[in-house]
Scaffold this motif. Structure first.
Motif, PDB file in Angstrom:
ATOM      1  N   LYS A   1     -10.423  -1.491 -51.400  1.00  0.00           N
ATOM      2  CA  LYS A   1      -9.319  -1.024 -52.224  1.00  0.00           C
ATOM      3  C   LYS A   1      -8.089  -1.887 -51.857  1.00  0.00           C
ATOM      4  N   HIS A   2      -7.562  -2.035 -50.589  1.00  0.00           N
ATOM      5  CA  HIS A   2      -6.759  -2.902 -49.957  1.00  0.00           C
ATOM      6  C   HIS A   2      -7.009  -4.211 -50.244  1.00  0.00           C
ATOM      7  N   VAL A   3      -8.142  -4.849 -50.359  1.00  0.00           N
ATOM      8  CA  VAL A   3      -8.321  -6.477 -50.592  1.00  0.00           C
ATOM      9  C   VAL A   3      -8.116  -6.503 -52.025  1.00  0.00           C
ATOM     10  N   PHE A   4      -8.504  -5.764 -52.656  1.00  0.00           N
ATOM     11  CA  PHE A   4      -8.529  -6.051 -54.126  1.00  0.00           C
ATOM     12  C   PHE A   4      -7.292  -5.531 -54.910  1.00  0.00           C
ATOM     13  N   LEU A   5      -6.794  -4.420 -54.578  1.00  0.00           N
ATOM     14  CA  LEU A   5      -5.384  -3.825 -55.162  1.00  0.00           C
ATOM     15  C   LEU A   5      -4.112  -4.345 -54.578  1.00  0.00           C
ATOM     16  N   ASP A   6      -4.271  -4.420 -53.250  1.00  0.00           N
ATOM     17  CA  ASP A   6      -2.835  -4.880 -52.528  1.00  0.00           C
ATOM     18  C   ASP A   6      -2.845  -6.352 -52.327  1.00  0.00           C
ATOM     19  N   ASP A   7      -3.678  -7.264 -52.532  1.00  0.00           N
ATOM     20  CA  ASP A   7      -3.650  -8.656 -52.327  1.00  0.00           C
ATOM     21  C   ASP A   7      -2.768  -9.331 -53.467  1.00  0.00           C
ATOM     22  N   LYS A   8      -1.920 -10.022 -52.668  1.00  0.00           N
ATOM     23  CA  LYS A   8      -0.991 -10.540 -53.703  1.00  0.00           C
ATOM     24  C   LYS A   8      -1.750 -11.705 -54.805  1.00  0.00           C
ATOM     25  N   THR A   9      -2.925 -12.554 -54.221  1.00  0.00           N
ATOM     26  CA  THR A   9      -3.592 -13.395 -54.885  1.00  0.00           C
ATOM     27  C   THR A   9      -4.239 -12.638 -56.195  1.00  0.00           C
ATOM     28  N   VAL A  10      -5.090 -11.590 -55.820  1.00  0.00           N
ATOM     29  CA  VAL A  10      -5.867 -10.964 -56.866  1.00  0.00           C
ATOM     30  C   VAL A  10      -4.713 -10.494 -57.956  1.00  0.00           C
ATOM     31  N   ARG A  11      -3.666  -9.847 -57.426  1.00  0.00           N
ATOM     32  CA  ARG A  11      -2.717  -9.362 -58.584  1.00  0.00           C
ATOM     33  C   ARG A  11      -2.169 -10.156 -59.403  1.00  0.00           C
ATOM     34  N   MET A  12      -1.747 -11.515 -58.694  1.00  0.00           N
ATOM     35  CA  MET A  12      -1.368 -12.401 -59.623  1.00  0.00           C
ATOM     36  C   MET A  12      -2.079 -12.849 -60.900  1.00  0.00           C
ATOM     37  N   ARG A  13      -3.258 -13.321 -60.292  1.00  0.00           N
ATOM     38  CA  ARG A  13      -4.400 -13.774 -61.306  1.00  0.00           C
ATOM     39  C   ARG A  13      -4.702 -12.624 -62.323  1.00  0.00           C
ATOM     40  N   SER A  14      -4.683 -11.462 -62.048  1.00  0.00           N
ATOM     41  CA  SER A  14      -5.202 -10.426 -62.806  1.00  0.00           C
ATOM     42  C   SER A  14      -4.378  -9.426 -63.597  1.00  0.00           C
ATOM     43  N   ARG A  15      -3.054  -9.302 -63.000  1.00  0.00           N
ATOM     44  CA  ARG A  15      -2.189  -8.650 -63.855  1.00  0.00           C
ATOM     45  C   ARG A  15      -1.738  -9.231 -65.121  1.00  0.00           C
ATOM     46  N   ASN A  16      -1.782  -8.434 -66.234  1.00  0.00           N
ATOM     47  CA  ASN A  16      -1.300  -8.810 -67.682  1.00  0.00           C
ATOM     48  C   ASN A  16      -2.293 -10.218 -68.065  1.00  0.00           C
ATOM     49  N   CYS A  17      -3.297 -10.123 -67.405  1.00  0.00           N
ATOM     50  CA  CYS A  17      -4.438 -11.269 -67.784  1.00  0.00           C
ATOM     51  C   CYS A  17      -5.597 -10.646 -68.501  1.00  0.00           C
ATOM     52  N   GLY A  18      -5.758 -11.281 -69.765  1.00  0.00           N
ATOM     53  CA  GLY A  18      -7.044 -10.795 -70.514  1.00  0.00           C
ATOM     54  C   GLY A  18      -6.730  -9.310 -71.001  1.00  0.00           C
ATOM     55  N   VAL A  19      -5.644  -9.063 -71.675  1.00  0.00           N
ATOM     56  CA  VAL A  19      -5.254  -7.628 -72.196  1.00  0.00           C
ATOM     57  C   VAL A  19      -6.121  -7.109 -73.391  1.00  0.00           C
ATOM     58  N   LEU A  20      -6.709  -6.052 -73.413  1.00  0.00           N
ATOM     59  CA  LEU A  20      -7.106  -5.349 -74.241  1.00  0.00           C
ATOM     60  C   LEU A  20      -6.243  -4.054 -74.553  1.00  0.00           C
ATOM     61  N   THR A  21      -5.546  -3.899 -75.677  1.00  0.00           N
ATOM     62  CA  THR A  21      -4.912  -2.643 -75.856  1.00  0.00           C
ATOM     63  C   THR A  21      -5.795  -1.570 -76.229  1.00  0.00           C
ATOM     64  N   LYS A  22      -5.396  -0.488 -76.076  1.00  0.00           N
ATOM     65  CA  LYS A  22      -5.912   0.766 -76.392  1.00  0.00           C
ATOM     66  C   LYS A  22      -6.520   0.632 -77.787  1.00  0.00           C
ATOM     67  N   LYS A  23      -5.404   0.436 -78.548  1.00  0.00           N
ATOM     68  CA  LYS A  23      -5.932   0.426 -80.114  1.00  0.00           C
ATOM     69  C   LYS A  23      -6.967  -0.522 -80.448  1.00  0.00           C
ATOM     70  N   GLU A  24      -6.987  -1.777 -79.699  1.00  0.00           N
ATOM     71  CA  GLU A  24      -7.870  -2.819 -79.851  1.00  0.00           C
ATOM     72  C   GLU A  24      -9.448  -2.253 -79.326  1.00  0.00           C
ATOM     73  N   ALA A  25      -9.226  -1.593 -78.245  1.00  0.00           N
ATOM     74  CA  ALA A  25     -10.291  -1.206 -77.647  1.00  0.00           C
ATOM     75  C   ALA A  25     -11.061  -0.089 -78.528  1.00  0.00           C
ATOM     76  N   LEU A  26     -10.353   0.723 -79.273  1.00  0.00           N
ATOM     77  CA  LEU A  26     -10.973   1.842 -80.185  1.00  0.00           C
ATOM     78  C   LEU A  26     -11.538   1.161 -81.369  1.00  0.00           C
ATOM     79  N   GLU A  27     -10.837   0.251 -81.908  1.00  0.00           N
ATOM     80  CA  GLU A  27     -11.261  -0.642 -83.259  1.00  0.00           C
ATOM     81  C   GLU A  27     -12.145  -1.349 -82.955  1.00  0.00           C
ATOM     82  N   LEU A  28     -12.458  -2.117 -81.724  1.00  0.00           N
ATOM     83  CA  LEU A  28     -13.699  -2.937 -81.600  1.00  0.00           C
ATOM     84  C   LEU A  28     -14.677  -2.108 -80.754  1.00  0.00           C
ATOM     85  N   CYS A  29     -14.635  -0.607 -80.708  1.00  0.00           N
ATOM     86  CA  CYS A  29     -15.621   0.049 -80.181  1.00  0.00           C
ATOM     87  C   CYS A  29     -16.071  -0.307 -78.802  1.00  0.00           C
TER      88      CYS A  29
END
Lengths: 143, 405
Positions: B185-213
């Motif tokens: 958890k520490h490696v993946f969630l607190d790490d700066k590198t992982v956070r920078m590359r994955s936060r706000n990247c490849g966003v799928l909104t709830k509406k899209e998730a529901l529409e596209l099943c």
């Protein structure tokens, strides 16, 4: 094992999935990661067949993949070796009756080493790579 | 300079995805403005082969639909066949099925975490997670006899018992994962590198998730509370304390980006450990199979007339198997719907507007599994393109470095 005198470089491997179920593929990665760690011998996966000494094929070769396998094989520099990992690439295995199979692999390109198993254990895959290595060394020595 | 878009083909041989799939991207500068993909390279005609065999012979094939979800497919097939033939499964068998299914989830999620780390150029984490993953593979081998293909199920029960003598080793492995959980958890969630590359990247909104099943962790990361184990409890899940995991438990809101997908999968590893513990604490005694003799079972299945649907939660989402028995040796129909089939279309909103260097991590973030998906024949000769993945991977690594500076 005793390494031949001509042993002078690391082995680079290119992996193609030709319709495999992922079982062999994850065992190949397992062979690369710390428990089995073949990277300590300099064996590593590369991203292009043009850099590779060994072609590692998993899967029974579906109709869509035939041309791609041939192309990748032709792009590899000599000397080269081909390893088929898994039963389905060697014989067709449980998919042998399927209408969409062109394989097994040896009907498409020449194969040097077969690693049986569904999926084979990482130890078996490493053994297969070592056998291919010996073949490459022999070819290299003959040149 | 005039704005001109150009297209980049990627695949079908493409080590980032581990499996053949072909992408075509429309690119304007560094931005992706159009996404298209072709699947079908792994089509092996499994459903057709299935209609040539009897249900017990189908089991090994169902297991080989996907080497990673090789518990979810047989369990769904067994449930469909049991429903069609009206076979009851003993309670002990249900618990053993649950344990093996959760072991599979742990191994699959750890595998994914490693691949995701590799895609952002963080190879030391790939090696860490894959080393941690070997522990569950050892346990699977100890319980079922094989690392990958487990052959645990039969129609009407399971083929191997999990006995009390085996509990200490199970507990030992579970404790190992409990200890490792905080570290990961520490490696993946607190790490700066992982956070920078994955936060706000490849966003799928709830509406899209529901529409596209969307299904599985991909849907749950977008805040859609959807989990077959809770919504339509099968095996022993009905008896257990289990809740749908969504990322708002950790961050307060579900954004539906890659970071949220990492959170969901990590929490599910912890949840699986908890489920296995509950199972071995409450393991009922009793039979393993309804009909131990295969010949008798086959005779029963040959006479059966009816149809059944089996739904199971695979590590990637919901697996559906449909079986129709018409009183003959072979099933009349066998239909498989794998989770990646649903998770293909969400790729398009996720990838739109992202940079080229983000393609590997976004594409990998749904944990795509082509061998599961390729049921439909697409007999269309794909172009022979071998795009240099190294280049793509290099771009990704460079982006991480740029962000670190």
């Amino acid at each position: 094992m005793v390494l031949p005198k001509s042993f002078k470089r690391s082995l680079w491997v290119f992996h193609i999935n030709t319709g495999s179920c992922n079982g062999c593929d994850i065992e190949i990665i397992a062979a690369l990661t710390p428990r089995y760690d073949v990277e300590r011998f300099g064996i590593k996966l590369v991203g292009s067949p043009r850099h590779a000494d060994v072609l590692l094929i998993t899967g029974p070769v579906t109709r869509q993949m035939v041309e791609k396998v041939k192309t990748a094989y032709q792009q590899m520099p000599e000397p080269k070796a081909v390893i088929v990992v898994g039963n389905c690439g060697s014989t067709g295995h449980t998919f042998h009756t399927s209408y969409n199979l062109v394989g097994p692999v040896d009907t498409i390109i020449p194969v040097d080493v077969y690693v049986p198993g569904c999926p084979p254990r990482p130890e078996a895959i490493i053994d297969g790579v070592v056998k291919a290595w010996l073949k490459l060394e022999t070819l290299e020595a003959k040149r | 300079m005039s704005k001109m878009s150009y297209s980049i083909p990627i695949g079908p041989i493409h080590p980032a995805l581990k499996e053949p799939v072909m992408f075509e991207f429309e690119i304007e500068g560094e931005r992706i403005v159009g996404v298209d993909f072709k699947v079908g390279h792994v089509h092996r005609g499994i459903e057709w082969i299935g209609t040539q065999k009897n249900p017990l012979q189908i089991l090994p094939i169902a297991e080989r639909i996907c080497g990673i979800c090789n518990i979810s497919h047989p369990i769904a097939f067994c449930m469909a066949t049991e429903e069609a033939a009206g076979i009851e499964v003993p309670e002990r068998a249900q618990y053993i099925r649950t344990i093996t299914a959760e072991l599979e989830r742990i191994h699959s999620h750890m595998l994914w975490a490693g691949v995701a780390a590799h895609e952002i150029g963080f190879d030391s984490v790939l090696y860490l997670t894959w080393r941690v993953r070997e522990k569950v593979l050892d346990l699977i081998e100890y319980l079922t006899g094989n690392r990958i293909t487990k052959a645990m199920f039969t129609v009407g029960g399971v083929r191997r018992d999990i006995t009390e003598e085996q509990y200490p080793k199970i507990r030992e492995a579970l404790n190992y994962y409990k200890e490792m959980f905080n570290k990961l958890k520490h490696v993946f969630l607190d790490d700066k590198t992982v956070r920078m590359r994955s936060r706000n990247c490849g966003v799928l909104t709830k509406k899209e998730a529901l529409e596209l099943c969307a299904v599985g962790p991909t849907a749950r990361a977008s805040g859609v509370k959807k989990d077959v184990r809770v919504d339509h409890a099968y095996a022993a899940y009905g008896d257990l304390d289990i809740k749908t995991v969504t990322p708002d438990a950790v961050t307060g809101e579900a954004k539906g980006d890659v970071y949220d997908r990492i959170i969901v999968r990590l929490l599910e590893v912890a949840q699986s450990v908890d489920i296995i513990e509950q199972c071995i604490d409450n393991m009922p005694s009793g039979d393993l199979v309804t009909e131990p003799k295969p010949a008798k079972l086959l005779a029963l299945l040959r006479k059966a007339v009816g149809e059944g649907v089996g739904r199971a939660e695979a590590p990637r989402g919901e697996v559906i198997h449909y079986v129709k028995l018409t009183g003959e040796e072979h099933p009349y129909t066998w239909k498989v719907r794998a989770p990646t089939y649903n998770n293909l279309m969400p790729w398009i909103p996720m990838l739109m507007g992202e940079q080229i260097a983000d393609i590997p991590i976004v594409a990998a973030s749904t944990d795509p599994c082509m061998s599961c998906t390729n049921r439909v024949t697409v007999v269309k000769k794909g172009r022979v393109d071998i795009l240099d993945h190294e280049h793509l991977h290099k771009l990704s690594v460079e982006k991480t470095r740029r962000l670190m500076q």
